[in-house]
Design a protein around this motif. Structure first.
Motif, PDB file in Angstrom:
ATOM      1  N   ALA A   1      29.721  47.653  37.107  1.00  0.00           N
ATOM      2  CA  ALA A   1      29.816  47.885  38.542  1.00  0.00           C
ATOM      3  C   ALA A   1      30.914  48.884  38.878  1.00  0.00           C
ATOM      4  O   ALA A   1      31.071  49.263  40.041  1.00  0.00           O
ATOM      5  N   GLY A   2      31.686  49.296  37.863  1.00  0.00           N
ATOM      6  CA  GLY A   2      32.674  50.338  38.059  1.00  0.00           C
ATOM      7  C   GLY A   2      34.078  49.869  38.366  1.00  0.00           C
ATOM      8  O   GLY A   2      34.934  50.682  38.740  1.00  0.00           O
ATOM      9  N   PHE A   3      34.346  48.574  38.185  1.00  0.00           N
ATOM     10  CA  PHE A   3      35.688  48.067  38.478  1.00  0.00           C
ATOM     11  C   PHE A   3      36.591  48.196  37.252  1.00  0.00           C
ATOM     12  O   PHE A   3      36.154  47.974  36.122  1.00  0.00           O
ATOM     13  N   ARG A   4      37.838  48.556  37.502  1.00  0.00           N
ATOM     14  CA  ARG A   4      38.852  48.562  36.449  1.00  0.00           C
ATOM     15  C   ARG A   4      39.454  47.159  36.386  1.00  0.00           C
ATOM     16  O   ARG A   4      40.165  46.732  37.297  1.00  0.00           O
ATOM     17  N   LEU A   5      39.169  46.448  35.312  1.00  0.00           N
ATOM     18  CA  LEU A   5      39.525  45.036  35.247  1.00  0.00           C
ATOM     19  C   LEU A   5      41.019  44.800  35.125  1.00  0.00           C
ATOM     20  O   LEU A   5      41.487  43.679  35.335  1.00  0.00           O
TER      21      LEU A   5
ATOM     22  N   ASP B   1      39.007  51.775  46.719  1.00  0.00           N
ATOM     23  CA  ASP B   1      37.869  51.921  47.631  1.00  0.00           C
ATOM     24  C   ASP B   1      37.054  50.641  47.722  1.00  0.00           C
ATOM     25  O   ASP B   1      36.464  50.342  48.760  1.00  0.00           O
ATOM     26  N   ARG B   2      37.012  49.885  46.617  1.00  0.00           N
ATOM     27  CA  ARG B   2      36.227  48.648  46.594  1.00  0.00           C
ATOM     28  C   ARG B   2      37.053  47.546  45.957  1.00  0.00           C
ATOM     29  O   ARG B   2      37.984  47.805  45.194  1.00  0.00           O
ATOM     30  N   ARG B   3      36.669  46.302  46.257  1.00  0.00           N
ATOM     31  CA  ARG B   3      37.365  45.165  45.682  1.00  0.00           C
ATOM     32  C   ARG B   3      36.369  44.239  44.999  1.00  0.00           C
ATOM     33  O   ARG B   3      35.220  44.108  45.427  1.00  0.00           O
TER      34      ARG B   3
END
Length: 344
Positions: free
Chosen positions: A44-48, A81-83
């Motif tokens: 989903a493109g999140f940096r964990l 930009d997203r959470r």
């Protein structure tokens, strides 16, 4: 309303279709649930490792503070930009289910809710909220079966260009299963130590995965279930002193607790302990049947769940701190034996 069947989950995760702000991944195999949740979050493109974009919560925190999830979901990220709000340990939590129902009906912008759940029955508040919500996707995960284990073996060995002899593959499959992370870790360990020549033989499996008898495993496992602290300590010391890997014992105990979870569910559903144990396939060895029956009667669903969580955390700790695997394994399993003694 959106949900997938178990055999459809891997395909959907590889190529997700549609936008679902609330995603529930659940099932009895906690390792597989964790693995798939991590895969989804990354894809989903999140940096964990970014605390500004990823917030991790425990289901118990939300249950004790019902407004917590809604507050977090509607908080605007300052440096992203997203959470992603990542919730672990979801079970029969009514407050969490109510919050997820509201979020599925009116999802916040630029926020994804990812929930890891246990073996949720149909109609459980958390599962029902996501399955019935227009913005939710529910993905079930079940224990590794033969085909799934084959897939993990091929994936891990293929990544490093390692082949495996047919007899070595059969021996390896016989010692795996029950938990995806434990399965993967055992194969990775074998590939690391035995794959230097590019091929794994039966001797490698016997040496690395372990060649002690099932009786030795059962002695340590039964001591834990019964709360026999001294008996476990003797069995564990003998296991390690014989040069065997602590990880294999942890894996065996984890498989026993997963079976215990299934048996306890049958008893809670009205079956007797003896009939539940008698129905297990493959059958429990006759010399252990009384021990397992007593364990089913003594261990509650919640205490079994706590035990599995502890074992899963131990597997992860042993992977990240391999130099401390022996004391890490001993401490975790000793704690389970003490818990069993308290229950007794």
């Amino acid at each position: 309303m959106a949900q997938k069947k178990a055999h459809e989950v891997d395909g959907w995760l590889a190529r997700p279709q549609g936008a679902f702000p609330v995603v529930l991944i659940y099932g009895p195999d906690r390792g597989l649930v964790s693995e798939r949740a991590t895969l989804y979050a990354r894809q989903a493109g999140f940096r964990l490792d970014d605390p500004f974009s990823v917030t991790r919560l425990d289901a118990g925190e939300i249950e004790s503070d019902p407004g917590r999830l809604m507050d977090e979901a509607n908080t605007v990220a300052m440096f992203a930009d997203r959470r992603l709000i990542w919730i672990k340990g979801a079970g029969t939590h009514k407050a969490l289910g109510a919050s997820l129902k509201d979020l599925c009906a009116s999802p916040p912008e630029a926020t994804t809710i990812l929930v890891e759940g246990g073996d949720l029955k149909k109609g459980a508040p958390v599962r029902a909220a996501v399955e019935q919500g227009s913005a939710g996707m529910a993905l079930p995960c079940y224990v590794d079966q033969a085909r799934a284990i084959e897939g993990v073996i091929d994936e891990v060995l293929g990544r490093d260009g390692i082949t495996i002899a047919p007899d070595a593959r059969q021996a390896l499959k016989a010692s795996l299963g029950g938990d995806r992370l434990a399965t993967r870790s055992e194969i990775e360990k074998l590939a690391l130590h035995a794959g230097r020549d590019g091929r794994i033989e039966l001797a490698h499996v016997a040496e690395i995965v372990g060649d002690v008898s099932a009786k030795s495993l059962d002695d340590a496992t039964d001591a834990i279930l019964a709360g026999d602290v001294a008996g476990f300590d003797r069995a564990y010391s003998g296991w390690v002193n014989a040069g065997n890997a602590p990880f294999q014992l942890v894996s065996a105990v984890m498989r026993q607790f997963q079976q215990l979870e299934m048996l306890r569910a049958a008893v809670d559903g009205g079956a007797s302990a003896s009939s539940a144990v008698a129905a297990v396939r493959p059958p429990v060895f006759f010399s252990r049947r009384d021990n397992v029956e007593r364990a089913v009667q003594k261990w509650t669903s919640s205490s079994i769940a706590r035990g599995l969580e502890r074992l899963q955390a131990t597997v992860l700790a042993m992977r990240t701190r391999s130099q401390l695997d022996e004391p890490t394994a001993r401490q975790a399993m000793l704690a389970l034996a003490i818990e069993a003694r308290r229950l007794r």
